[in-house]
Design an enzyme around this catalytic site. Structure first.
Site, PDB file in Angstrom:
ATOM      1  N   GLU A   1       0.864  -1.189   0.000  1.00 35.21           N
ATOM      2  CA  GLU A   1       0.000   0.000   0.000  1.00 35.21           C
ATOM      3  C   GLU A   1       0.896   1.233   0.000  1.00 35.21           C
ATOM      4  O   GLU A   1       1.757   1.383   0.874  1.00 35.21           O
ATOM      5  CB  GLU A   1      -0.926   0.025   1.219  1.00 35.21           C
ATOM      6  CG  GLU A   1      -1.909   1.186   1.129  1.00 35.21           C
ATOM      7  CD  GLU A   1      -2.721   1.464   2.395  1.00 35.21           C
ATOM      8  OE1 GLU A   1      -3.686   2.225   2.302  1.00 35.21           O
ATOM      9  OE2 GLU A   1      -2.355   0.960   3.474  1.00 35.21           O
TER      10      GLU A   1
ATOM     11  N   ASP B   1      -2.693  11.747  -2.743  1.00 37.16           N
ATOM     12  CA  ASP B   1      -2.802  13.205  -2.889  1.00 37.16           C
ATOM     13  C   ASP B   1      -3.085  13.532  -4.357  1.00 37.16           C
ATOM     14  O   ASP B   1      -2.374  13.072  -5.247  1.00 37.16           O
ATOM     15  CB  ASP B   1      -1.506  13.878  -2.432  1.00 37.16           C
ATOM     16  CG  ASP B   1      -1.262  13.659  -0.942  1.00 37.16           C
ATOM     17  OD1 ASP B   1      -2.250  13.490  -0.198  1.00 37.16           O
ATOM     18  OD2 ASP B   1      -0.090  13.638  -0.521  1.00 37.16           O
TER      19      ASP B   1
ATOM     20  N   LYS C   1      -2.996  20.898  -9.504  1.00 39.28           N
ATOM     21  CA  LYS C   1      -2.404  21.836 -10.470  1.00 39.28           C
ATOM     22  C   LYS C   1      -1.646  21.067 -11.559  1.00 39.28           C
ATOM     23  O   LYS C   1      -0.872  20.154 -11.242  1.00 39.28           O
ATOM     24  CB  LYS C   1      -1.431  22.783  -9.768  1.00 39.28           C
ATOM     25  CG  LYS C   1      -2.140  23.749  -8.847  1.00 39.28           C
ATOM     26  CD  LYS C   1      -1.192  24.767  -8.283  1.00 39.28           C
ATOM     27  CE  LYS C   1      -1.965  25.710  -7.371  1.00 39.28           C
ATOM     28  NZ  LYS C   1      -1.288  26.031  -6.146  1.00 39.28           N
TER      29      LYS C   1
ATOM     30  N   THR D   1     -10.604   2.882   4.197  1.00 40.65           N
ATOM     31  CA  THR D   1      -9.480   3.639   4.736  1.00 40.65           C
ATOM     32  C   THR D   1     -10.049   4.791   5.585  1.00 40.65           C
ATOM     33  O   THR D   1     -11.254   5.058   5.552  1.00 40.65           O
ATOM     34  CB  THR D   1      -8.616   4.228   3.601  1.00 40.65           C
ATOM     35  OG1 THR D   1      -9.260   5.395   3.080  1.00 40.65           O
ATOM     36  CG2 THR D   1      -8.379   3.237   2.477  1.00 40.65           C
TER      37      THR D   1
ATOM     38  N   TYR E   1      -9.648   7.972   5.031  1.00 40.07           N
ATOM     39  CA  TYR E   1     -10.199   8.977   4.119  1.00 40.07           C
ATOM     40  C   TYR E   1     -11.510   8.500   3.505  1.00 40.07           C
ATOM     41  O   TYR E   1     -12.430   9.286   3.292  1.00 40.07           O
ATOM     42  CB  TYR E   1      -9.176   9.304   3.015  1.00 40.07           C
ATOM     43  CG  TYR E   1      -8.289  10.470   3.366  1.00 40.07           C
ATOM     44  CD1 TYR E   1      -7.467  10.416   4.484  1.00 40.07           C
ATOM     45  CD2 TYR E   1      -8.273  11.624   2.605  1.00 40.07           C
ATOM     46  CE1 TYR E   1      -6.652  11.479   4.819  1.00 40.07           C
ATOM     47  CE2 TYR E   1      -7.463  12.699   2.942  1.00 40.07           C
ATOM     48  CZ  TYR E   1      -6.650  12.618   4.046  1.00 40.07           C
ATOM     49  OH  TYR E   1      -5.856  13.671   4.386  1.00 40.07           O
ATOM     50  N   GLU E   2     -11.562   7.230   3.204  1.00 36.86           N
ATOM     51  CA  GLU E   2     -12.788   6.676   2.598  1.00 36.86           C
ATOM     52  C   GLU E   2     -13.976   6.873   3.537  1.00 36.86           C
ATOM     53  O   GLU E   2     -15.057   7.293   3.109  1.00 36.86           O
ATOM     54  CB  GLU E   2     -12.557   5.181   2.318  1.00 36.86           C
ATOM     55  CG  GLU E   2     -13.675   4.508   1.573  1.00 36.86           C
ATOM     56  CD  GLU E   2     -13.263   3.111   1.110  1.00 36.86           C
ATOM     57  OE1 GLU E   2     -12.069   2.739   1.232  1.00 36.86           O
ATOM     58  OE2 GLU E   2     -14.140   2.389   0.608  1.00 36.86           O
TER      59      GLU E   2
HETATM   60  N1  SAM Z   1      -4.303   6.043   2.401  1.00 41.57           N
HETATM   61  C1  SAM Z   1      -4.761   6.805   3.546  1.00 41.57           C
HETATM   62  C2  SAM Z   1      -6.257   6.887   3.547  1.00 41.57           C
HETATM   63  O1  SAM Z   1      -6.861   6.558   2.518  1.00 41.57           O
HETATM   64  O2  SAM Z   1      -6.828   7.232   4.581  1.00 41.57           O
HETATM   65  C3  SAM Z   1      -4.111   8.212   3.571  1.00 41.57           C
HETATM   66  C4  SAM Z   1      -4.483   9.128   2.444  1.00 41.57           C
HETATM   67  S1  SAM Z   1      -3.610  10.686   2.509  1.00 41.57           S
HETATM   68  C5  SAM Z   1      -4.557  11.726   1.505  1.00 41.57           C
HETATM   69  C6  SAM Z   1      -2.200  10.369   1.472  1.00 41.57           C
HETATM   70  C7  SAM Z   1      -1.013   9.787   2.222  1.00 41.57           C
HETATM   71  O3  SAM Z   1       0.009   9.459   1.295  1.00 41.57           O
HETATM   72  C8  SAM Z   1      -0.403  10.749   3.226  1.00 41.57           C
HETATM   73  O4  SAM Z   1      -0.290  10.104   4.476  1.00 41.57           O
HETATM   74  C9  SAM Z   1       0.955  11.107   2.613  1.00 41.57           C
HETATM   75  O5  SAM Z   1       1.929  11.394   3.613  1.00 41.57           O
HETATM   76  C10 SAM Z   1       1.269   9.862   1.817  1.00 41.57           C
HETATM   77  N2  SAM Z   1       2.154  10.101   0.659  1.00 41.57           N
HETATM   78  C11 SAM Z   1       2.036  11.104  -0.240  1.00 41.57           C
HETATM   79  N3  SAM Z   1       3.000  11.005  -1.170  1.00 41.57           N
HETATM   80  C12 SAM Z   1       3.746   9.916  -0.860  1.00 41.57           C
HETATM   81  C13 SAM Z   1       4.897   9.311  -1.435  1.00 41.57           C
HETATM   82  N4  SAM Z   1       5.475   9.831  -2.525  1.00 41.57           N
HETATM   83  N5  SAM Z   1       5.409   8.212  -0.859  1.00 41.57           N
HETATM   84  C14 SAM Z   1       4.822   7.690   0.270  1.00 41.57           C
HETATM   85  N6  SAM Z   1       3.737   8.231   0.862  1.00 41.57           N
HETATM   86  C15 SAM Z   1       3.201   9.324   0.308  1.00 41.57           C
END
Ligand code: SAM
Length: 213
Positions: A44, A118, A122, A191, A193-194
């Protein structure tokens, strides 16, 4: 996902080295040694606070789960969840997904989950999206031939972008759902966020894709 800076996070991760792999590149091509078995490996990316990976590991004791999370202060919450669960088939890595091919060998991974990545809306940040071509290159390298990429998101822009990116790359789409929660999938683990976005009434999108052989 925001988390307050936790100055103790470094020590905490180091103290939990049974769960947190501190030198993950040492295990490239050898993740079976970490788990002491040959079970499939599911990865994941952007694990966040760990609800998904822990829930999945409880449903699938015969699969090894590895979660990669960039932010230490978020990863500590995932470690706490793994400790509470007492699951033995999870390892966590504090790494950037840009470095995947330094951590995993060719054909070492059976499935990759991108959960609520994320969106980087942009256009000038498109290269940071986890479904950008350079990430797909890495996924193709580490995934087995029949390996699967599973994307879930609430973000329509990221979903549309990802479908185009997958198509341009030649991926085969096995599933595209515009409202995951409308279908009854008992295997779906929500998750953080879900849960948050579906409670607000937002649709959850899901896509399952494979690289051509
Ligand atoms: N997957 C979780 C959820 O669905 O609840 C968290 C979603 S959160 C919007 C995105 C997560 O991805 C953050 O915790 C962020 O720190 C991590 N993340 C973003 N870019 C990443 C990268 N390049 N490598 C590893 N983790 C990353």
């Amino acid at each position: 996902m925001r988390a307050r800076n936790k100055p103790w996070a470094d020590d905490y991760l180091r103290d939990n080295k049974d769960i947190v792999e501190l030198s993950p590149s040492d295990y490239k091509n050898k993740w079976e040694d970490v788990f002491n078995n040959n079970n499939p490996v599911h990865l994941e990316i952007g694990t966040g606070k760990g609800q998904f990976i822990v829930g999945m590991s409880e449903q699938n004791n015969d699969i090894n789960f590895i979660g990669i999370e960039l932010a230490k202060s978020i990863l500590v919450s995932a470690v706490q969840k793994v400790l509470d669960s007492n699951q033995k088939n999870i390892r966590l890595i504090n790494e950037d997904a840009n470095n995947l091919t330094e951590l995993f060998g060719e054909n070492e991974v059976d499935k990759i989950y991108l959960n609520f990545s994320d969106p980087w809306p942009k256009a000038r940040h498109a290269k940071r999206r986890l479904t950008y071509k350079s990430f797909l290159d890495q996924y193709r390298h580490i995934l087995k031939d029949d390996g699967e990429l599973v994307l879930k998101t609430d973000n329509r822009g990221l979903f549309e972008y990802s479908l185009v990116s997958f198509s341009q790359y030649g991926l085969i789409l096995d599933e595209v759902l515009l409202d995951l929660h409308e279908v009854n999938d008992p295997t779906n683990v929500m998750t953080e966020y879900e849960e948050k976005f579906s409670n607000k009434g937002q649709n959850i999108y899901r896509c399952k894709a494979r690289f051509p052989k």
